[in-house]
Design a protein around this motif. Structure first.
Motif, PDB file in Angstrom:
ATOM      1  N   LEU A 174       0.841  -1.192   0.000  1.00 54.25           N
ATOM      2  CA  LEU A 174       0.000   0.000   0.000  1.00 54.25           C
ATOM      3  C   LEU A 174       0.875   1.241   0.000  1.00 54.25           C
ATOM      4  CD1 LEU A 174      -2.727  -1.043   2.614  1.00 54.25           C
ATOM      5  CD2 LEU A 174      -2.769  -1.306   0.126  1.00 54.25           C
ATOM      6  N   CYS A 175       0.407   2.264  -0.681  1.00 56.34           N
ATOM      7  CA  CYS A 175       1.164   3.512  -0.770  1.00 56.34           C
ATOM      8  C   CYS A 175       0.194   4.616  -1.157  1.00 56.34           C
ATOM      9  CB  CYS A 175       2.282   3.389  -1.818  1.00 56.34           C
ATOM     10  SG  CYS A 175       3.345   4.843  -1.964  1.00 56.34           S
ATOM     11  N   ASN A 176       0.396   5.798  -0.633  1.00 55.92           N
ATOM     12  CA  ASN A 176      -0.461   6.935  -0.982  1.00 55.92           C
ATOM     13  C   ASN A 176       0.007   7.542  -2.305  1.00 55.92           C
ATOM     14  OD1 ASN A 176      -1.894   6.542   1.367  1.00 55.92           O
ATOM     15  ND2 ASN A 176      -0.860   8.151   2.511  1.00 55.92           N
ATOM     16  N   ARG A 177      -0.283   6.824  -3.410  1.00 55.86           N
ATOM     17  CA  ARG A 177       0.189   7.243  -4.727  1.00 55.86           C
ATOM     18  C   ARG A 177      -0.809   8.122  -5.461  1.00 55.86           C
ATOM     19  NH1 ARG A 177       4.912   8.031  -5.573  1.00 55.86           N
ATOM     20  NH2 ARG A 177       4.745   7.734  -7.815  1.00 55.86           N
ATOM     21  N   GLY A 178      -1.841   8.611  -4.772  1.00 52.28           N
ATOM     22  CA  GLY A 178      -2.787   9.496  -5.438  1.00 52.28           C
ATOM     23  C   GLY A 178      -2.162  10.831  -5.786  1.00 52.28           C
ATOM     24  N   ALA A 179      -1.779  11.577  -4.762  1.00 55.97           N
ATOM     25  CA  ALA A 179      -1.108  12.864  -4.970  1.00 55.97           C
ATOM     26  C   ALA A 179       0.396  12.760  -4.723  1.00 55.97           C
ATOM     27  CB  ALA A 179      -1.715  13.923  -4.051  1.00 55.97           C
ATOM     28  N   ASN A 180       0.860  11.583  -4.304  1.00 49.32           N
ATOM     29  CA  ASN A 180       2.288  11.276  -4.167  1.00 49.32           C
ATOM     30  C   ASN A 180       2.997  12.109  -3.094  1.00 49.32           C
ATOM     31  OD1 ASN A 180       1.675   9.694  -6.353  1.00 49.32           O
ATOM     32  ND2 ASN A 180       2.778  10.928  -7.842  1.00 49.32           N
ATOM     33  N   GLY A 181       2.277  12.575  -2.097  1.00 49.87           N
ATOM     34  CA  GLY A 181       2.912  13.355  -1.039  1.00 49.87           C
ATOM     35  C   GLY A 181       3.461  12.464   0.060  1.00 49.87           C
ATOM     36  N   ILE A 182       4.297  13.058   0.921  1.00 54.78           N
ATOM     37  CA  ILE A 182       4.854  12.293   2.045  1.00 54.78           C
ATOM     38  C   ILE A 182       4.043  12.489   3.317  1.00 54.78           C
ATOM     39  CG2 ILE A 182       7.197  12.416   1.116  1.00 54.78           C
ATOM     40  CD1 ILE A 182       7.814  14.463   3.392  1.00 54.78           C
ATOM     41  N   ASP A 183       3.031  13.361   3.296  1.00 54.58           N
ATOM     42  CA  ASP A 183       2.312  13.647   4.534  1.00 54.58           C
ATOM     43  C   ASP A 183       1.361  12.521   4.896  1.00 54.58           C
ATOM     44  OD1 ASP A 183       1.023  14.343   2.211  1.00 54.58           O
ATOM     45  OD2 ASP A 183      -0.099  16.007   3.073  1.00 54.58           O
TER      46      ASP A 183
END
Length: 608
Positions: free
Chosen positions: A451-460
């Motif tokens: 899993l990874c927050n690859r929608g907006a690709n931010g680190i927050d």
């Protein structure tokens, strides 16, 4: 809802809303403390079938709910009070919108007569999330009537349908309330009185939701399926590329079989969920493309005629640069929501179809093609070149990584792959960690959900998102993150302590933003203030953070120590594994690995 908590109109309407959210499939809600949201918090706490998480920080709560929704593939809700609390949900709303994650943002608000008149903790919340949300509704003030309860129930069902629809994403319900905010009795307001007016509205429809809105699977249109199947049959030099996806698990086997039938290599990045699992071996699935597509000779000599991309754009730049080198290649996109995820503007067709259903449909068509069986037995020279490049690259990488004794991030990926058990969940941060995972995670049969927050690709929000996934039952869970992303969401660790969550937080500590050393701006050095403005060294001792939030801490000094620390962490509890990495040595090691792959590709023997 407990009738004692539904003594007035606010509590009765809020109770109906949450009761119907559960009937529609919501199982988790994150509640942040606040006065104006008290009726919502009390209703959530009193609703059977709903697990409530209390979080102090709205920004952390938004990402925690995002992790819950990612792990369960079900909508998760967030409740917050009015004012700037609402604004803190924006980063999670943006990520949920771009990543297509179902999220319900339930924001309490002041009644209309207090807005714009200087009332405390009051801002303009209407449309605050702009185009990020799939649906925005300004709810009416609660009223003591069957009509008011019916609206609350229908609104809950509609919100879940919109969040789970095509495309899935966040929904914002702005919920104004007048005092009393506590469950104080009001004349003719309680649930008992409302039951006399409209029993179904008060209690809900027995055994079924108030309103059901089913989302139909996006089956490929027959014409589009026929066009793409004809392209696959007539094009030996093609590639299937799988970017970030979290689709039905059946997709992996269907995509591998399609690659075998078409005679095309399948390039699968880790976040596609295709690089690891039982389907490995069913088709020509490749994981070292990030390395061999960097080789100028291979990239120039292998011009694709057609590329079928499943999911979002791939993470690494080598694939994109390879396509830029060959502008005549046709790009087909499979997207169930008909999105235009093509920043290069190269696509010739967007297939509004679920990737799994598309692959299955194409397999059925190709399996009926007379020459497909012979193509399966004798891979084309095109496919043989890719398979040989994969073999040589993997061998070169494995040899170089095994010889590396220093703690550096590429080998860390391999060590994690070896340590994680079957069906583990790896949550990975953006920036350098997700690129290292793409470049160095080996193909393997042991399943791994990435899993990874690859929608907006931010680190927050990375810590909160990972802990949300853990709270949803994704265990064992390991977070792989850099030090800046970890510090950016340090407050998210409080949720682990308050809710007793298990997670192994593996933090690559290179004392700053290591990704910037890989970018062209690094060559300008102090002319652009590179160290202070880009790498931003912090010099912090992360053990203090572990003690503050009740986590064990290991600052490992070698690979054996890392393996032992991982074994302890995977047994349960909250663990912070700090991996100190020399930034400059790590950069040099990456370049050395890519050179080793190029040398392997150029070695005598069969030319890839």
């Amino acid at each position: 809802m407990d009738a004692s908590l539904a003594a007035n109109r606010n509590q009765a309407v809020a109770g109906a809303l949450f009761d119907e959210l559960v009937r529609a499939g919501v199982r988790h809600v994150c509640v942040c403390p606040g006065s104006r949201s008290a009726p919502l918090a009390a209703a959530a706490a009193g609703t059977p079938g709903l697990r409530v998480f209390s979080l102090l920080d709205e920004r952390c709560a938004g990402f925690f709910a995002l992790g819950l929704a990612k792990a369960t593939r079900l909508p998760a809700a967030v409740v917050c009070t009015s004012g700037t609390a609402v604004a803190n949900l924006l980063p999670a709303a943006v990520e949920a919108s771009h990543a297509r994650v179902p999220l319900l943002l339930l924001t309490a608000d002041r009644p209309p007569e207090l807005r714009g008149w200087g009332a405390p903790q009051t801002i303009d919340q209407l449309g605050i999330f702009g185009p990020c949300v799939r649906l925005f509704v300004e709810a009416p003030l609660p009223e003591p009537s069957g009509a008011g309860l019916r609206h609350a129930r229908a609104l809950a069902a509609r919100a879940v349908a919109a969040a789970s629809g095509r495309p899935p994403g966040p929904v914002h319900l702005n919920l104004p309330v007048r005092e009393p905010l506590e469950p104080a009795p009001g004349p003719a307001d309680g649930l008992a009185a409302l039951s006399l007016d409209d029993p179904d509205a008060a209690r809900g429809r027995a055994e079924r939701p108030w309103l059901r809105a089913e989302a139909a699977p996006a089956a490929p249109a027959p014409g589009a399926l026929a066009r793409l199947a004809a392209r696959l049959r007539s094009t030996p030099k093609g590639v299937i590329a799988a970017g970030p996806l979290d689709a039905d698990p059946a997709l992996a086997a269907a995509a591998a079989r399609l690659a075998r039938l078409a005679g095309w290599p399948l390039l699968a990045e880790p976040t596609s969920q295709l690089r690891r699992g039982a389907h490995i071996g069913e088709g020509p699935l490749l994981g070292a493309y990030d390395a061999f597509l960097r080789d100028a000779g291979f990239a120039a000599a292998h011009a694709p005629d057609c590329v079928l991309r499943l999911g979002a754009p791939l993470t690494g730049k080598p694939f994109a640069r390879w396509l830029e080198r060959h502008p005549r290649a046709e790009l087909w996109l499979a997207d169930p929501d008909g999105g235009f995820g093509d920043p290069t503007h190269r696509a010739v067709e967007v297939l509004r179809a679920d990737p799994g259903l598309l692959c299955e449909g194409l397999c059925q068509v190709l399996a009926r093609t007379p020459d497909v069986p012979s193509a399966e037995r004798r891979p084309s020279p095109w496919l043989q070149d890719f398979l040989e490049a994969e073999r040589r690259s993997r061998r070169a990488l494995a040899s170089a990584l095994a010889a590396e004794k220093a703690l550096l991030s590429p080998r860390l990926v391999v060590e994690l792959a070896d340590a994680l058990p079957e069906a583990a969940t790896l949550f990975v941060s953006n920036s350098l960690p997700v690129r290292d995972l793409d470049g160095f995670l080996p193909v393997g049969r042991r399943s791994l959900r990435v899993l990874c927050n690859r929608g907006a690709n931010g680190i927050d929000g990375i810590v909160s998102s990972a802990l949300g996934a853990s709270a949803a039952g994704a265990r064992p869970l390991v977070l792989l993150t850099g030090d800046l992303a970890f510090l950016h969401d340090l407050g998210g660790l409080l949720a682990a302590r308050r809710h007793g969550l298990d997670a192994a937080l593996v933090v690559v500590n290179n004392d700053g933003g290591g990704i910037f050393s890989h970018l062209p701006v690094a060559a300008w050095g102090e002319a652009v203030g590179f160290e202070a403005l880009f790498t931003t060294p912090h010099g912090l001792d992360l053990s203090h953070a572990a003690r503050l939030f009740g986590a064990t801490h290991d600052r490992v000094t070698g690979w054996e120590e890392l393996r032992a620390a991982l074994a302890r962490a995977l047994a349960g509890g909250l663990h912070l594994l700090e991996v100190p990495v020399d930034r400059e040595a790590d950069l040099a090691h990456h370049h050395a690995l890519w050179r080793a792959v190029s040398e392997a590709l150029a070695a005598p023997g069969e030319t890839p």
